[in-house]
Enzyme design. Structure first.
Site, PDB file in Angstrom:
ATOM      1  N   GLU A  45      -1.608  -2.404  -0.156  1.00 48.26           N
ATOM      2  CA  GLU A  45      -0.526  -2.430  -1.149  1.00 48.26           C
ATOM      3  C   GLU A  45       0.824  -2.212  -0.470  1.00 48.26           C
ATOM      4  OE1 GLU A  45       1.489   0.625  -4.231  1.00 48.26           O
ATOM      5  OE2 GLU A  45      -0.635   0.902  -3.774  1.00 48.26           O
ATOM      6  N   ASP A  49       3.678  -5.220  -0.412  1.00 50.75           N
ATOM      7  CA  ASP A  49       4.997  -5.025  -1.020  1.00 50.75           C
ATOM      8  C   ASP A  49       6.086  -5.534  -0.085  1.00 50.75           C
ATOM      9  OD1 ASP A  49       6.901  -3.741  -2.949  1.00 50.75           O
ATOM     10  OD2 ASP A  49       7.324  -2.490  -1.207  1.00 50.75           O
ATOM     11  N   ASP A 118      -0.300  -3.025  -8.226  1.00 48.50           N
ATOM     12  CA  ASP A 118      -0.710  -2.578  -6.888  1.00 48.50           C
ATOM     13  C   ASP A 118      -1.750  -3.523  -6.294  1.00 48.50           C
ATOM     14  OD1 ASP A 118       0.949  -0.409  -7.230  1.00 48.50           O
ATOM     15  OD2 ASP A 118      -0.658   1.034  -7.583  1.00 48.50           O
ATOM     16  N   GLU A 121      -0.173  -6.755  -5.004  1.00 48.93           N
ATOM     17  CA  GLU A 121       0.468  -6.555  -3.704  1.00 48.93           C
ATOM     18  C   GLU A 121      -0.581  -6.449  -2.595  1.00 48.93           C
ATOM     19  OE1 GLU A 121       4.465  -4.192  -5.293  1.00 48.93           O
ATOM     20  OE2 GLU A 121       2.755  -3.049  -4.509  1.00 48.93           O
TER      21      GLU A 121
END
Length: 226
Positions: A45, A49, A118, A121
């Protein structure tokens, strides 16, 4: 057998066939079901991102070569925020293959914005590690494509926009008050009121406090700007 079939179907929806399926499994594994021998998606995650941010920064620049930084920043923020990631996750039905613990399952984890965002990502990171930056970039641009083209040119976080409106008039920041919470624990509905010091107020309801606050802020901003 069913898991393998579900994963293959998800790869089709995603548009990427993994050379290392273990990366995808980890990306879909929430911390609530992790163990010493089963990793979760938190590190992925973190990476995803950053990959998403780089691709989206490039995309908004390319889409409008004449835009200023002040115009680009809110568009970028609207495209990479958790809610946007969760919307994409719902479109490709990440929830159907998300591996979560019983406690999360009982509280509607497969529908939670935070968990879905989450996981999206993490999946981006898994594609990046499996196929390289080009594969991750292609995936993001394909899934986010229409949003990049149609993102509001004045896209702003509603709470931030309302606060800026108040500050411009030398008012204190708006307040947010939870009026009620209804529904079962796994699917609550929050009603939030946004109020300015001058007395103007607006209410909104949503499945999370954050979403309800944003909706109330937007409603109040629309009200005072008319």
């Amino acid at each position: 057998m069913k898991l393998a079939r579900d994963i293959k179907e998800f790869e089709t929806r995603l548009g990427h066939s993994f050379a290392d399926p273990g990366l995808l499994i980890r990306a879909l594994t929430h911390a609530s079901i992790s163990s010493p021998t089963r990793g979760d998606n938190q590190r992925l995650e973190f990476l995803g991102d950053r990959v998403l941010g780089l691709v989206m920064a490039e995309a908004v620049l390319d889409h409008d070569p004449e835009a200023s930084e002040g115009q680009l920043a809110p568009r970028f923020n609207a495209l990479v925020r958790k809610e946007a990631c969760a919307e994409i996750a719902r479109e490709i039905d990440i929830g159907a293959v998300l591996k979560i613990g019983r406690s999360e399952m009982m509280t509607g984890g497969r529908r939670k914005t935070a968990l879905l965002g989450d996981a999206m990502e993490a999946v981006i990171a898994a594609v990046y590690l499996d196929g390289g930056f080009s594969a991750a970039r292609d995936l993001i641009l394909r899934l986010w494509g229409k949003r990049i083209k149609t993102v509001d040119t004045d896209a702003r976080d509603a709470k931030t926009a309302l606060q800026e409106w108040a500050q411009a008039r030398k008012l204190p920041p708006p307040g947010y008050n939870e009026l009620k919470r209804e529904g079962p624990d796994h699917a609550p509905v929050f009603t939030i009121e946004a109020r300015l010091a001058t007395g103007e107020a607006a209410r909104a309801a949503a499945n999370s406090k954050r979403a309800a606050e944003q909706a109330a802020a937007k409603a109040l901003l629309d009200k005072v700007e008319t």
